[in-house]
Scaffold this active site. Structure first.
Site, mmCIF file in Angstrom:
data_model
loop_
_atom_site.group_PDB
_atom_site.id
_atom_site.type_symbol
_atom_site.label_atom_id
_atom_site.label_comp_id
_atom_site.label_asym_id
_atom_site.label_seq_id
_atom_site.Cartn_x
_atom_site.Cartn_y
_atom_site.Cartn_z
ATOM 1 N N ASP A 113 3.185 3.796 6.425
ATOM 2 C CA ASP A 113 3.130 3.479 7.235
ATOM 3 C C ASP A 113 3.849 2.795 9.260
ATOM 4 O OD1 ASP A 113 3.446 0.657 6.599
ATOM 5 O OD2 ASP A 113 1.943 0.245 8.909
ATOM 6 N N ASP A 157 14.604 -0.640 1.413
ATOM 7 C CA ASP A 157 16.040 -0.298 2.272
ATOM 8 C C ASP A 157 15.963 -1.908 2.279
ATOM 9 O OD1 ASP A 157 16.439 -0.372 5.018
ATOM 10 O OD2 ASP A 157 14.222 -1.338 6.122
ATOM 11 N N PHE A 184 13.872 5.484 10.692
ATOM 12 C CA PHE A 184 12.691 4.849 10.261
ATOM 13 C C PHE A 184 11.370 6.007 9.636
ATOM 14 C CE2 PHE A 184 8.146 3.442 10.633
ATOM 15 C CZ PHE A 184 8.511 1.471 10.047
ATOM 16 N N VAL A 185 11.107 6.001 8.462
ATOM 17 C CA VAL A 185 10.079 7.166 8.208
ATOM 18 C C VAL A 185 9.105 6.717 7.883
ATOM 19 C CG1 VAL A 185 12.141 8.191 6.877
ATOM 20 C CG2 VAL A 185 10.599 6.555 6.128
ATOM 21 N N LYS A 218 17.429 3.847 1.455
ATOM 22 C CA LYS A 218 18.100 3.898 2.642
ATOM 23 C C LYS A 218 19.233 3.043 2.240
ATOM 24 C CE LYS A 218 14.687 3.574 6.147
ATOM 25 N NZ LYS A 218 14.266 2.614 7.435
ATOM 26 N N LYS A 273 1.184 -1.707 -0.116
ATOM 27 C CA LYS A 273 0.005 0.214 -0.242
ATOM 28 C C LYS A 273 0.962 1.083 0.100
ATOM 29 C CE LYS A 273 -3.249 -2.136 2.937
ATOM 30 N NZ LYS A 273 -3.666 -1.779 4.854
ATOM 31 N N GLY A 274 2.278 1.151 0.085
ATOM 32 C CA GLY A 274 2.769 2.082 0.898
ATOM 33 C C GLY A 274 3.322 3.458 0.442
ATOM 34 N N GLU A 323 7.757 2.584 -6.288
ATOM 35 C CA GLU A 323 7.407 1.768 -4.963
ATOM 36 C C GLU A 323 7.875 3.070 -3.930
ATOM 37 O OE1 GLU A 323 7.173 0.055 -2.671
ATOM 38 O OE2 GLU A 323 8.587 -1.658 -2.788
ATOM 39 N N ASP A 324 7.407 3.215 -3.101
ATOM 40 C CA ASP A 324 7.777 3.811 -1.345
ATOM 41 C C ASP A 324 9.901 3.660 -0.993
ATOM 42 O OD1 ASP A 324 7.631 1.494 -0.372
ATOM 43 O OD2 ASP A 324 6.335 1.667 0.714
ATOM 44 N N ARG A 383 -0.006 7.457 7.363
ATOM 45 C CA ARG A 383 -0.482 6.927 6.065
ATOM 46 C C ARG A 383 -0.850 8.127 5.647
ATOM 47 N NH1 ARG A 383 0.877 1.793 4.067
ATOM 48 N NH2 ARG A 383 0.107 0.020 5.434
HETATM 49 P P1 5GP Z 1 12.805 -3.859 2.324
HETATM 50 O O1 5GP Z 1 12.444 -5.138 1.802
HETATM 51 O O2 5GP Z 1 13.754 -3.013 0.736
HETATM 52 O O3 5GP Z 1 13.415 -3.889 3.363
HETATM 53 O O4 5GP Z 1 11.738 -2.925 2.479
HETATM 54 C C1 5GP Z 1 10.541 -2.644 1.802
HETATM 55 C C2 5GP Z 1 9.881 -2.421 2.329
HETATM 56 O O5 5GP Z 1 9.529 -2.571 4.379
HETATM 57 C C3 5GP Z 1 8.597 -0.765 1.867
HETATM 58 O O6 5GP Z 1 8.081 -1.518 0.626
HETATM 59 C C4 5GP Z 1 7.939 -0.691 3.062
HETATM 60 O O7 5GP Z 1 6.862 -1.138 2.668
HETATM 61 C C5 5GP Z 1 8.970 -0.765 4.598
HETATM 62 N N1 5GP Z 1 9.985 -0.196 5.072
HETATM 63 C C6 5GP Z 1 11.143 0.118 5.430
HETATM 64 N N2 5GP Z 1 11.779 0.653 5.824
HETATM 65 C C7 5GP Z 1 10.938 1.499 5.984
HETATM 66 C C8 5GP Z 1 10.822 2.516 7.029
HETATM 67 O O8 5GP Z 1 11.597 3.554 7.282
HETATM 68 N N3 5GP Z 1 9.388 3.324 7.170
HETATM 69 C C9 5GP Z 1 8.377 2.342 6.872
HETATM 70 N N4 5GP Z 1 7.406 2.730 7.088
HETATM 71 N N5 5GP Z 1 7.749 1.039 6.331
HETATM 72 C C10 5GP Z 1 9.143 0.988 6.007
#
Ligand code: 5GP
Length: 181
Positions: free
Chosen positions: A159, A103, A152-153, A131, A43-44, A99-100, A165
């Site tokens: 969210d 990470d 953490f944003v 990130k 949803k992000g 994508e939002d 959100r």
């Molecule tokens: P990854 O798989 O790259 O570690 O993380 C991707 C997903 O984790 C993002 O689509 C998001 O939903 C969540 N996520 C990662 N970092 C953050 C953050 O700082 N804040 C929030 N709200 N969600 C995050």
């Protein structure tokens, strides 16, 4: 009791100004022989996606992919669940995944694997935030809004436990375990 504190990290104006630039960069990828398929990763990225696509003056197909990777915590489990699949065949189509945040890269790497198996003509990624501090897998990112610190944003679609959100800016979240009484 724990207080959740959200400090402004990127203002709504900063985000929108950057989205203007990203939209220009998306247009510079074209023209395409068929409408560009733009994938909103739910949803992000719903807010980023809607602000981005309305600034892209190209024929587009907007499609939605539901992915769930986080529970009620701020730590990535690495486990990714598809909650809603695309309603369009992307074979031989130019595709842009929106994508939002990237990470660890685990979610995007998983998604790109799924989408690549459907034989698109091209497959690109546009992420609002990156990130890099927590990277676990290398993912090629074609367009990046902002490279951010290891915070953490929330907000602008992102969210914490399904809240925040709707914030019209990106906030850095912290927890105060000993709020003054
Ligand atoms: P990854 O798989 O790259 O570690 O993380 C991707 C997903 O984790 C993002 O689509 C998001 O939903 C969540 N996520 C990662 N970092 C953050 C953050 O700082 N804040 C929030 N709200 N969600 C995050």
């Amino acid at each position: 009791m724990t207080n959740e504190i959200v400090d402004t990290y990127l203002s709504g104006e900063q985000v929108l100004a950057r989205i203007d630039e990203l939209a220009q960069a998306v247009m510079a990828l074209g023209p395409f022989d068929k409408p560009l398929v733009v994938v909103c990763v739910l949803k992000g990225s719903f807010m980023f996606f809607s602000d981005l696509v309305r600034r892209v003056d190209l024929p587009l197909n907007c499609v939605f992919l539901g992915v769930s990777s986080y529970g009620g915590t701020t730590e990535s489990s690495g486990a990714v669940r598809l909650t809603h699949d695309l309603t369009l065949d992307i074979a031989n189509r130019d595709v842009l995944v929106v994508e939002d945040i990237v990470d660890t890269g685990l979610t995007m790497s998983y998604l790109l694997g799924i989408l690549q198996a459907r034989n698109p003509k091209s497959l690109r990624v546009c992420t609002m935030l990156h990130k890099p501090a927590r990277k676990k897998v290398e993912v090629a990112l074609d367009l990046v809004g902002f490279v951010i610190d290891d915070v953490f944003v929330v907000g602008y679609g992102l969210d914490y436990d399904e809240r925040y959100r709707n914030l019209p800016f990106i906030g850095a979240m912290r927890f105060d375990d000993h709020p003054a009484s």
